[in-house]
Design a protein around this motif. Structure first.
Motif, PDB file in Angstrom:
ATOM      1  N   LEU A  69       0.824  -1.199   0.000  1.00  0.00           N
ATOM      2  CA  LEU A  69       0.000   0.000   0.000  1.00  0.00           C
ATOM      3  C   LEU A  69       0.863   1.256   0.000  1.00  0.00           C
ATOM      4  O   LEU A  69       2.012   1.230   0.442  1.00  0.00           O
ATOM      5  N   ARG A  70       0.290   2.346  -0.486  1.00  0.00           N
ATOM      6  CA  ARG A  70       0.901   3.660  -0.390  1.00  0.00           C
ATOM      7  C   ARG A  70      -0.139   4.585   0.246  1.00  0.00           C
ATOM      8  O   ARG A  70      -1.300   4.608  -0.175  1.00  0.00           O
ATOM      9  N   SER A  71       0.295   5.348   1.259  1.00  0.00           N
ATOM     10  CA  SER A  71      -0.610   6.209   2.005  1.00  0.00           C
ATOM     11  C   SER A  71      -0.270   7.677   1.782  1.00  0.00           C
ATOM     12  O   SER A  71       0.863   8.014   1.420  1.00  0.00           O
ATOM     13  N   PRO A  72      -1.236   8.580   2.021  1.00  0.00           N
ATOM     14  CA  PRO A  72      -0.981  10.012   1.799  1.00  0.00           C
ATOM     15  C   PRO A  72       0.095  10.579   2.719  1.00  0.00           C
ATOM     16  O   PRO A  72       0.850  11.463   2.322  1.00  0.00           O
ATOM     17  N   ARG A  73       0.170  10.071   3.944  1.00  0.00           N
ATOM     18  CA  ARG A  73       1.132  10.582   4.938  1.00  0.00           C
ATOM     19  C   ARG A  73       1.249   9.540   6.046  1.00  0.00           C
ATOM     20  O   ARG A  73       0.383   8.669   6.175  1.00  0.00           O
ATOM     21  N   PRO A  74       2.292   9.612   6.847  1.00  0.00           N
ATOM     22  CA  PRO A  74       2.392   8.684   7.978  1.00  0.00           C
ATOM     23  C   PRO A  74       1.227   8.885   8.957  1.00  0.00           C
ATOM     24  O   PRO A  74       0.741   9.996   9.162  1.00  0.00           O
ATOM     25  N   PHE A  75       0.805   7.784   9.566  1.00  0.00           N
ATOM     26  CA  PHE A  75      -0.263   7.805  10.545  1.00  0.00           C
ATOM     27  C   PHE A  75       0.293   8.105  11.944  1.00  0.00           C
ATOM     28  O   PHE A  75       1.456   7.852  12.230  1.00  0.00           O
ATOM     29  N   THR A  76      -0.570   8.607  12.819  1.00  0.00           N
ATOM     30  CA  THR A  76      -0.287   8.511  14.243  1.00  0.00           C
ATOM     31  C   THR A  76      -0.470   7.045  14.640  1.00  0.00           C
ATOM     32  O   THR A  76      -1.033   6.248  13.873  1.00  0.00           O
ATOM     33  N   PHE A  77      -0.020   6.673  15.815  1.00  0.00           N
ATOM     34  CA  PHE A  77      -0.216   5.293  16.247  1.00  0.00           C
ATOM     35  C   PHE A  77      -1.701   4.949  16.328  1.00  0.00           C
ATOM     36  O   PHE A  77      -2.123   3.861  15.912  1.00  0.00           O
ATOM     37  N   SER A  78      -2.515   5.871  16.824  1.00  0.00           N
ATOM     38  CA  SER A  78      -3.946   5.603  16.916  1.00  0.00           C
ATOM     39  C   SER A  78      -4.592   5.564  15.535  1.00  0.00           C
ATOM     40  O   SER A  78      -5.468   4.734  15.262  1.00  0.00           O
ATOM     41  N   GLY A  79      -4.148   6.450  14.633  1.00  0.00           N
ATOM     42  CA  GLY A  79      -4.676   6.428  13.273  1.00  0.00           C
ATOM     43  C   GLY A  79      -4.307   5.158  12.537  1.00  0.00           C
ATOM     44  O   GLY A  79      -5.106   4.616  11.751  1.00  0.00           O
ATOM     45  N   PHE A  80      -3.090   4.671  12.783  1.00  0.00           N
ATOM     46  CA  PHE A  80      -2.645   3.422  12.178  1.00  0.00           C
ATOM     47  C   PHE A  80      -3.515   2.263  12.653  1.00  0.00           C
ATOM     48  O   PHE A  80      -3.932   1.412  11.858  1.00  0.00           O
ATOM     49  N   ALA A  81      -3.823   2.236  13.948  1.00  0.00           N
ATOM     50  CA  ALA A  81      -4.669   1.176  14.498  1.00  0.00           C
ATOM     51  C   ALA A  81      -6.072   1.225  13.897  1.00  0.00           C
ATOM     52  O   ALA A  81      -6.667   0.182  13.576  1.00  0.00           O
ATOM     53  N   GLU A  82      -6.594   2.433  13.734  1.00  0.00           N
ATOM     54  CA  GLU A  82      -7.930   2.579  13.164  1.00  0.00           C
ATOM     55  C   GLU A  82      -7.970   2.099  11.716  1.00  0.00           C
ATOM     56  O   GLU A  82      -8.897   1.375  11.303  1.00  0.00           O
ATOM     57  N   PHE A  83      -6.976   2.495  10.925  1.00  0.00           N
ATOM     58  CA  PHE A  83      -6.920   2.038   9.527  1.00  0.00           C
ATOM     59  C   PHE A  83      -6.789   0.521   9.473  1.00  0.00           C
ATOM     60  O   PHE A  83      -7.473  -0.152   8.695  1.00  0.00           O
ATOM     61  N   ASN A  84      -5.916  -0.032  10.291  1.00  0.00           N
ATOM     62  CA  ASN A  84      -5.672  -1.469  10.263  1.00  0.00           C
ATOM     63  C   ASN A  84      -6.900  -2.284  10.638  1.00  0.00           C
ATOM     64  O   ASN A  84      -7.090  -3.393  10.132  1.00  0.00           O
ATOM     65  N   ALA A  85      -7.715  -1.752  11.522  1.00  0.00           N
ATOM     66  CA  ALA A  85      -8.911  -2.481  11.934  1.00  0.00           C
ATOM     67  C   ALA A  85      -9.840  -2.719  10.751  1.00  0.00           C
ATOM     68  O   ALA A  85     -10.341  -3.834  10.546  1.00  0.00           O
ATOM     69  N   GLY A  86     -10.061  -1.672   9.944  1.00  0.00           N
ATOM     70  CA  GLY A  86     -10.918  -1.828   8.777  1.00  0.00           C
ATOM     71  C   GLY A  86     -10.295  -2.713   7.709  1.00  0.00           C
ATOM     72  O   GLY A  86     -10.983  -3.525   7.076  1.00  0.00           O
TER      73      GLY A  86
END
Length: 259
Positions: A69-86
């Motif tokens: 995958l390629r993302s628009p910008r690095p996630f925060t740790f909480s944002g990363f967890a939220e994306f990964n859940a979906g």
């Protein structure tokens, strides 16, 4: 980390964390094929495109074993967890999980130049039948300078320090991690046909002092540098690896690492 066979996917995997495994290796009589898109695919269409390709190749959905995958910008740790859940929920709904464990390898990075406006699919890997005399092929998931299985800002190696010496430490840690995963898949550097580095920091010292002197014959094929950031803020250096069958001059599929 013991290798776990995927009962229908024709590969084995090293368990990792909920969003991805640490890596996958083909089962006997199968190889891991790699698909890369000339134009990235928008996240909302990723799994439709993968499913169609697998159907065209006569492979089931459970043959999917790696995603880039390629993302628009690095996630925060909480944002990363939220994306990964979906993301993980989609894989689970596809029937890919094995006893509740996600077997699919993954790399997810953020391009520094001309980033996408939303997460996109850069490529993916899947299993297909091959000559059973050929050795296994594999994918090692992307990883940055965090201890295996840990997702915490304070655990980042030399967190907040991007000096030359700190980057050497970070790169050395990541290379150790890659080697551990590689050995866990039953492979070694002689079987690696693609070494990818993801960082926006200089490589003048890292390449000769850390990478090339360690990877041996894999370095003959070169190293690809993606001017990208790892997927989580604060992580500065990431790598992933692949080993696949290549064609020799006779047109016959033979591994570069044989002999």
């Amino acid at each position: 980390m013991p290798l776990i066979p995927h009962p229908q996917g024709d590969y084995l995997f090293l368990p990792g964390i909920s969003p991805y495994s640490c890596g996958v290796v083909s089962a006997p009589g199968f190889e891991i094929a790699h698909v890369r898109f000339r134009l990235p695919v928008a996240y909302r269409r990723i799994f439709d495109r993968i499913e169609q390709h697998l159907k065209d190749q006569g492979r089931p959905k459970v043959a999917l074993c790696g995603i880039e995958l390629r993302s628009p910008r690095p996630f925060t740790f909480s944002g990363f967890a939220e994306f990964n859940a979906g993301y993980a929920k989609i894989l689970e709904d596809w029937g890919l999980f094995v006893d509740g464990i996600n077997p699919v390898a993954r790399t997810n990075v953020a391009p520094e130049v001309d980033p996408p406006s939303e997460p996109v699919l850069f490529g993916f890997s899947y299993t297909r039948p091959c000559d059973p005399s050929l050795p296994p092929t594999f994918v090692v998931s992307g990883a940055g300078e965090l201890p295996e299985g840990v997702l915490a800002h304070e655990a980042i190696i030399r967190v907040g320090d991007t000096s030359s010496e700190a980057m050497i430490k970070k790169a050395s840690f990541v290379l150790d991690l890659m080697e551990t995963r590689l050995h866990g898949l039953g492979a070694d550097w002689s079987g690696v046909t693609a070494v990818d580095i993801y960082t926006v920091h200089a490589l003048e010292r890292i390449l000769p002092e850390v990478i090339l002197k360690r990877i041996g014959t894999a370095g003959v094929l070169g190293v690809r540098w993606f001017f990208s950031r790892p997927p989580i803020m604060g992580i500065e250096f990431e790598m992933d690896l692949r080993g696949r069958h290549e064609q020799d001059s006779s047109g016959t599929d033979r591994p570069l690492y044989a002999g």
